[in-house]
Design a protein around this motif. Sequence first.
Motif, mmCIF file in Angstrom:
data_model
loop_
_atom_site.group_PDB
_atom_site.id
_atom_site.type_symbol
_atom_site.label_atom_id
_atom_site.label_comp_id
_atom_site.label_asym_id
_atom_site.label_seq_id
_atom_site.Cartn_x
_atom_site.Cartn_y
_atom_site.Cartn_z
ATOM 1 N N ALA A 8 0.836 -1.206 0.000
ATOM 2 C CA ALA A 8 0.000 0.000 0.000
ATOM 3 C C ALA A 8 0.869 1.255 0.000
ATOM 4 C CB ALA A 8 -0.928 0.004 1.203
ATOM 5 N N LEU A 9 0.536 2.189 -0.891
ATOM 6 C CA LEU A 9 1.203 3.486 -0.958
ATOM 7 C C LEU A 9 0.154 4.582 -1.002
ATOM 8 C CD1 LEU A 9 3.883 2.726 -3.707
ATOM 9 C CD2 LEU A 9 4.274 2.817 -1.241
ATOM 10 N N THR A 10 0.437 5.676 -0.345
ATOM 11 C CA THR A 10 -0.464 6.823 -0.372
ATOM 12 C C THR A 10 0.137 7.917 -1.241
ATOM 13 O OG1 THR A 10 -1.320 6.332 1.829
ATOM 14 C CG2 THR A 10 -1.671 8.560 0.992
ATOM 15 N N LEU A 11 -0.588 8.275 -2.312
ATOM 16 C CA LEU A 11 -0.115 9.286 -3.246
ATOM 17 C C LEU A 11 -0.677 10.645 -2.891
ATOM 18 C CD1 LEU A 11 -0.658 7.527 -6.714
ATOM 19 C CD2 LEU A 11 1.316 7.377 -5.205
ATOM 20 N N ALA A 12 0.194 11.635 -2.872
ATOM 21 C CA ALA A 12 -0.248 13.026 -2.840
ATOM 22 C C ALA A 12 -0.387 13.457 -4.294
ATOM 23 C CB ALA A 12 0.771 13.899 -2.110
ATOM 24 N N GLY B 218 1.242 11.190 -8.817
ATOM 25 C CA GLY B 218 1.481 11.646 -7.454
ATOM 26 C C GLY B 218 2.748 11.073 -6.881
ATOM 27 N N ALA B 219 3.091 11.540 -5.691
ATOM 28 C CA ALA B 219 4.344 11.154 -5.039
ATOM 29 C C ALA B 219 4.035 10.441 -3.726
ATOM 30 C CB ALA B 219 5.192 12.390 -4.768
ATOM 31 N N PRO B 220 4.347 9.139 -3.645
ATOM 32 C CA PRO B 220 4.183 8.444 -2.366
ATOM 33 C C PRO B 220 5.230 8.854 -1.345
ATOM 34 C CG PRO B 220 5.122 6.976 -3.994
ATOM 35 C CD PRO B 220 4.783 8.240 -4.711
ATOM 36 N N GLN B 221 6.366 9.389 -1.839
ATOM 37 C CA GLN B 221 7.407 9.926 -0.971
ATOM 38 C C GLN B 221 8.274 10.858 -1.816
ATOM 39 O OE1 GLN B 221 9.280 6.165 0.176
ATOM 40 N NE2 GLN B 221 11.046 6.685 -1.081
ATOM 41 N N PRO B 222 9.017 11.749 -1.190
ATOM 42 C CA PRO B 222 9.825 12.707 -1.956
ATOM 43 C C PRO B 222 10.767 12.002 -2.942
ATOM 44 C CG PRO B 222 9.750 13.362 0.346
ATOM 45 C CD PRO B 222 9.109 12.010 0.272
ATOM 46 N N GLY C 98 -4.308 17.643 -5.145
ATOM 47 C CA GLY C 98 -4.247 17.941 -3.722
ATOM 48 C C GLY C 98 -4.835 16.845 -2.854
ATOM 49 N N ASP C 99 -5.637 15.950 -3.457
ATOM 50 C CA ASP C 99 -6.182 14.826 -2.705
ATOM 51 C C ASP C 99 -5.081 13.811 -2.393
ATOM 52 O OD1 ASP C 99 -8.647 15.966 -2.949
ATOM 53 O OD2 ASP C 99 -9.430 14.535 -4.424
ATOM 54 N N SER C 100 -5.376 12.952 -1.463
ATOM 55 C CA SER C 100 -4.525 11.793 -1.186
ATOM 56 C C SER C 100 -5.256 10.543 -1.652
ATOM 57 C CB SER C 100 -4.202 11.684 0.304
ATOM 58 O OG SER C 100 -3.381 12.753 0.709
ATOM 59 N N LEU C 101 -4.525 9.623 -2.248
ATOM 60 C CA LEU C 101 -5.122 8.402 -2.770
ATOM 61 C C LEU C 101 -4.241 7.221 -2.380
ATOM 62 C CD1 LEU C 101 -7.320 7.128 -4.636
ATOM 63 C CD2 LEU C 101 -5.677 7.388 -6.513
ATOM 64 N N THR C 102 -4.834 6.243 -1.711
ATOM 65 C CA THR C 102 -4.101 5.033 -1.339
ATOM 66 C C THR C 102 -4.249 3.996 -2.440
ATOM 67 O OG1 THR C 102 -4.412 5.431 1.028
ATOM 68 C CG2 THR C 102 -3.856 3.184 0.355
#
Length: 352
Positions: A290-294, A309-313, A329-333
């Motif tokens: 599981a990853l959360t995308l910004a 999106g970016a799950p991490q920098p 701007g949403d977050s999506l897992t």
Amino acid sequence: MSELVLSGVTKSFGGAEVIKGVDLAIEKGEFVVFVGPSGCGKSTLLRMIAGLESVSGGTIAIGGRAVTDAEPWDRGIAMVFQSYALYPHMTVAENMGFALRLQGVPPAERRKAVEQAARILQIEPLLDRKPAQLSGGQRQRVAIGRAIVRQPRVFLFDEPLSNLDAELRVQTRIEIARLHRQLGATMIYVTHDQVEAMTLADRIVVLRGGRIEQVGRPTDLYDDPDNAFVAGFIGSPKMNFLSARVLGPRTVQVAGQTLDLPHLRDALPQGRDLQLGIRPEHIGSGTGLALTLAIDVVEQLGATAYVIGAPQPGLTLVAEARGLRPQVGDSLTVHLPPAQVLLFDETGRRLR
């Protein structure tokens, strides 16, 4: 017997070798597409088959006959170029029948061949017009008709749709597919557009740097690429690539998390850094890492959206979000299902 056989074919311009030992067999009636990035040698290879470029090494055979040093008109081929190359002072019928006229074919026989090709291409009402009176799509069909009347063993297409707008490209692509089915002819088609390659080809030849990277059916190249180059080149949007670290025989670390890959046939090389590949449509809800995308960018295509999106920098992913209306701007897992993950070593070779 294969219709076209290339054996150890090379081409050099001065000291620069641009085609590097190509071996390829194309069967009678196949539709084969050459794809690859700009400068990979696909058009040069096509021109060598046509006899428009000399061969520096190796051999070319068409219909079981060696044609390596034969003149273009003596190879049993017909070529359709990116530019229509129609004679402006001639009618459509005269343009289509010009090659037959040069061969001394009687007028009645020429007219019959032209009318038959016009029926196949649905351009019968245009036969008495001049090229200036035609649209781009009509001109391209005339150029194809000029090839049909020669009844070649092999049709060669060099990016024939590049000068058409998007709608005409789709329409003409469908017409070329129908033409292939109707004629049952051997066709070789060069394009930089992988959508054309995927939709037209019986087999695709992926080229890079003058060498063949992989040959196969479109779905085989998409689902089972041999290396990272083919995996990244075939598919739109392209495959995601992430850094992975081997933790165990079938376990890697990705984005700081552990991912087990029990489907791998061979044990992974211990302590190595690899590339993990996964296609956007395989990233979604369900099981897996599981990853959360910004979300930075949303490409909305109606029923389907692609979110970037970016799950991490420093790490960017493209994921398909079917049936959703995500916003910037949403977050999506999302999840990376292990069965859809591909691994490549530092050379780009696929690990299976």
